[in-house]
Motif scaffolding. Structure first.
Motif, PDB file in Angstrom:
ATOM      1  N   CYS A  51      64.866  51.758  15.645  1.00 47.71           N
ATOM      2  CA  CYS A  51      63.807  50.403  15.724  1.00 47.71           C
ATOM      3  C   CYS A  51      64.231  49.296  15.828  1.00 47.71           C
ATOM      4  O   CYS A  51      63.757  48.654  16.417  1.00 47.71           O
ATOM      5  N   TYR A  52      65.449  49.493  15.553  1.00 44.30           N
ATOM      6  CA  TYR A  52      66.325  47.576  15.818  1.00 44.30           C
ATOM      7  C   TYR A  52      66.561  47.628  16.353  1.00 44.30           C
ATOM      8  O   TYR A  52      66.408  46.346  17.450  1.00 44.30           O
ATOM      9  N   ALA A  53      67.217  48.381  17.258  1.00 44.26           N
ATOM     10  CA  ALA A  53      68.614  48.617  18.713  1.00 44.26           C
ATOM     11  C   ALA A  53      66.987  48.474  19.746  1.00 44.26           C
ATOM     12  O   ALA A  53      67.734  47.965  20.502  1.00 44.26           O
ATOM     13  N   LEU A  54      66.256  48.963  19.323  1.00 44.08           N
ATOM     14  CA  LEU A  54      65.527  49.450  20.451  1.00 44.08           C
ATOM     15  C   LEU A  54      64.532  48.098  20.409  1.00 44.08           C
ATOM     16  O   LEU A  54      63.894  48.622  21.798  1.00 44.08           O
ATOM     17  N   ASP A  55      64.073  47.286  19.515  1.00 40.11           N
ATOM     18  CA  ASP A  55      63.325  46.928  19.445  1.00 40.11           C
ATOM     19  C   ASP A  55      61.704  47.114  19.398  1.00 40.11           C
ATOM     20  O   ASP A  55      61.280  46.823  20.055  1.00 40.11           O
ATOM     21  N   LEU A  56      61.920  48.568  19.069  1.00 44.10           N
ATOM     22  CA  LEU A  56      59.998  49.340  18.858  1.00 44.10           C
ATOM     23  C   LEU A  56      60.074  49.497  17.529  1.00 44.10           C
ATOM     24  O   LEU A  56      60.307  49.160  16.333  1.00 44.10           O
ATOM     25  N   THR A  57      58.774  50.073  17.276  1.00 41.26           N
ATOM     26  CA  THR A  57      57.702  50.791  15.161  1.00 41.26           C
ATOM     27  C   THR A  57      58.139  50.899  15.738  1.00 41.26           C
ATOM     28  O   THR A  57      58.266  51.942  17.081  1.00 41.26           O
ATOM     29  N   ARG A  58      58.077  52.080  14.666  1.00 42.71           N
ATOM     30  CA  ARG A  58      57.530  53.304  14.206  1.00 42.71           C
ATOM     31  C   ARG A  58      56.528  53.876  15.270  1.00 42.71           C
ATOM     32  O   ARG A  58      57.002  55.072  15.396  1.00 42.71           O
ATOM     33  N   VAL A  59      55.250  53.248  15.611  1.00 45.15           N
ATOM     34  CA  VAL A  59      55.173  54.101  16.066  1.00 45.15           C
ATOM     35  C   VAL A  59      55.520  54.512  17.827  1.00 45.15           C
ATOM     36  O   VAL A  59      55.756  55.061  18.578  1.00 45.15           O
ATOM     37  N   GLY A  60      55.966  52.657  17.637  1.00 46.70           N
ATOM     38  CA  GLY A  60      56.770  52.574  19.265  1.00 46.70           C
ATOM     39  C   GLY A  60      57.736  53.859  19.858  1.00 46.70           C
ATOM     40  O   GLY A  60      57.726  54.505  20.554  1.00 46.70           O
ATOM     41  N   LEU A  61      58.522  53.927  18.014  1.00 46.79           N
ATOM     42  CA  LEU A  61      59.238  55.085  18.408  1.00 46.79           C
ATOM     43  C   LEU A  61      58.762  56.458  18.813  1.00 46.79           C
ATOM     44  O   LEU A  61      59.457  57.567  19.832  1.00 46.79           O
ATOM     45  N   ILE A  62      57.490  56.812  18.409  1.00 42.68           N
ATOM     46  CA  ILE A  62      56.648  58.546  19.443  1.00 42.68           C
ATOM     47  C   ILE A  62      56.295  57.968  20.540  1.00 42.68           C
ATOM     48  O   ILE A  62      56.980  58.682  21.389  1.00 42.68           O
ATOM     49  N   THR A  63      55.816  56.885  21.095  1.00 39.41           N
ATOM     50  CA  THR A  63      55.489  56.628  22.353  1.00 39.41           C
ATOM     51  C   THR A  63      56.264  56.473  23.658  1.00 39.41           C
ATOM     52  O   THR A  63      55.468  56.512  24.353  1.00 39.41           O
ATOM     53  N   ASN A  64      57.597  56.318  23.308  1.00 40.07           N
ATOM     54  CA  ASN A  64      58.728  56.258  24.235  1.00 40.07           C
ATOM     55  C   ASN A  64      59.335  57.112  23.496  1.00 40.07           C
ATOM     56  O   ASN A  64      60.347  57.140  24.776  1.00 40.07           O
ATOM     57  N   SER A  65      59.012  58.178  23.730  1.00 34.72           N
ATOM     58  CA  SER A  65      59.678  59.046  23.105  1.00 34.72           C
ATOM     59  C   SER A  65      60.253  59.964  24.077  1.00 34.72           C
ATOM     60  O   SER A  65      61.867  60.242  24.526  1.00 34.72           O
ATOM     61  N   GLU A  66      60.145  59.196  25.584  1.00 34.48           N
ATOM     62  CA  GLU A  66      61.143  59.975  26.754  1.00 34.48           C
ATOM     63  C   GLU A  66      61.169  58.656  27.170  1.00 34.48           C
ATOM     64  O   GLU A  66      61.846  58.984  28.880  1.00 34.48           O
ATOM     65  N   ARG A  67      61.618  57.702  27.667  1.00 31.83           N
ATOM     66  CA  ARG A  67      61.882  56.606  27.473  1.00 31.83           C
ATOM     67  C   ARG A  67      63.597  56.877  27.407  1.00 31.83           C
ATOM     68  O   ARG A  67      64.356  57.588  26.103  1.00 31.83           O
ATOM     69  N   VAL A  68      64.388  56.262  28.534  1.00 32.07           N
ATOM     70  CA  VAL A  68      65.617  56.313  28.582  1.00 32.07           C
ATOM     71  C   VAL A  68      66.503  55.394  28.348  1.00 32.07           C
ATOM     72  O   VAL A  68      66.254  53.556  29.070  1.00 32.07           O
ATOM     73  N   LEU A  69      67.146  55.427  27.523  1.00 27.56           N
ATOM     74  CA  LEU A  69      68.856  54.210  27.223  1.00 27.56           C
ATOM     75  C   LEU A  69      69.316  53.655  28.326  1.00 27.56           C
ATOM     76  O   LEU A  69      70.223  54.286  28.874  1.00 27.56           O
TER      77      LEU A  69
END
Ligand code: GLN
Length: 273
Positions: free
Chosen positions: A28-46
């Protein structure tokens, strides 16, 4: 660990070499995502930058640095606290002294928190009870800066004072004094283990028998408490009996100890006669 660009968030959630909670906090910290954002962005590529940043953060954690210092934050009493290596990381155990304080504060009562560090006790009480007049002191100017930022962020009205225990207090009195002072004995093996290695040693240990700060507070508090005012002290897992003895010796009444969630006598206190 070298994380490759192109890795998905979903793969990282399962694949980092950390425990699941720390894994999530770091992602969450590294990607600036919330806990929910982590789930909704699961397919996001670094991308390459994100992969490099996350690799560096994981390496710091693997080298032992506390997760709270890496991300600069720890939740305490349901509130977010900013933390730096100038302050102890707030422990869940310390919520006990906050609860005991809240139970004993009459309307508009005056509370003193001695050795406030991150401000965990003072800010939690002032946030919950805006009517209370809360003063918090610390000998460390750096700690006071962190505590003041936490009071501001959590909309808590706290007066801060730089003081070596009672030194700067004059003749001021309070209805309740609470403290989580340094209580680990100098040379205790725990100081060389885990998160404690990275925390300010002056906040953890008295460099003596572990009871010297507790003794100083117990002896000095009656001059700064109203008659009947409570002194509440957090202490180590094996210090309750010694702290009760010190309180009785100093003439406090209703001397007792309270257990934390782990069943350990964690806070002791008494009332000024
Ligand atoms: N509770 C902390 C620990 O044992 C010590 C805190 C303190 O010394 N006030 O890790």
């Amino acid at each position: 660990m070298n994380i490759a660009a192109g890795t998905t968030v979903a793969a990282l959630q399962a694949g980092l070499p950390l425990d699941p909670l720390e894994n999530r906090i770091l992602l969450c910290y590294a990607l600036d995502l919330t806990r929910v954002g982590l789930i909704t962005n699961s397919e996001r590529v670094l991308n390459a930058d994100e992969a490099a940043r996350l690799s560096a953060l994981v390496a710091r954690r693997q080298a032992g640095e506390p997760i709270a210092y890496i991300v600069g934050q720890r939740e305490f009493f349901g509130l977010p606290f900013h933390v730096t290596p100038a302050v102890l990381i707030p422990r869940p155990d310390t919520e006990l002294i906050v609860e005991l304080t809240l139970e004993r504060l009459a309307p508009r009562a005056r509370l003193l928190d001695m050795g406030t560090g991150s401000g965990a006790i003072a800010v939690s009480v002032a946030h919950t009870r805006p009517d209370a007049a809360v003063t918090a002191l610390d000998v460390s100017a750096e700690a006071l800066a962190v505590a003041a930022a936490n009071a501001h962020a959590n909309k808590a009205d706290v007066r801060f004072l730089r003081s070596d225990w009672f030194a700067a207090l004059g003749s001021e009195t309070f209805d309740l004094i609470a403290s989580n002072p340094p209580y680990i004995a100098g040379g205790d093996v725990h100081l060389a283990q885990g998160d404690l290695r990275f925390e300010p040693s002056g906040a953890l240990t008295d460099f003596a028998d572990g009871l010297s700060a507790l003794r100083t507070i117990i002896q000095g508090a009656p001059a700064h408490l109203v008659a009947g005012g409570w002194l509440l002290l957090e202490h180590g897992y094996d210090q309750a009996e010694a702290v009760r003895a010190l309180l009785l010796e100093a003439g406090y009444g209703e001397v007792q100890s309270w257990r934390d969630l782990g069943g350990i006598e964690r806070v002791s206190g008494g009332r000024r006669g």
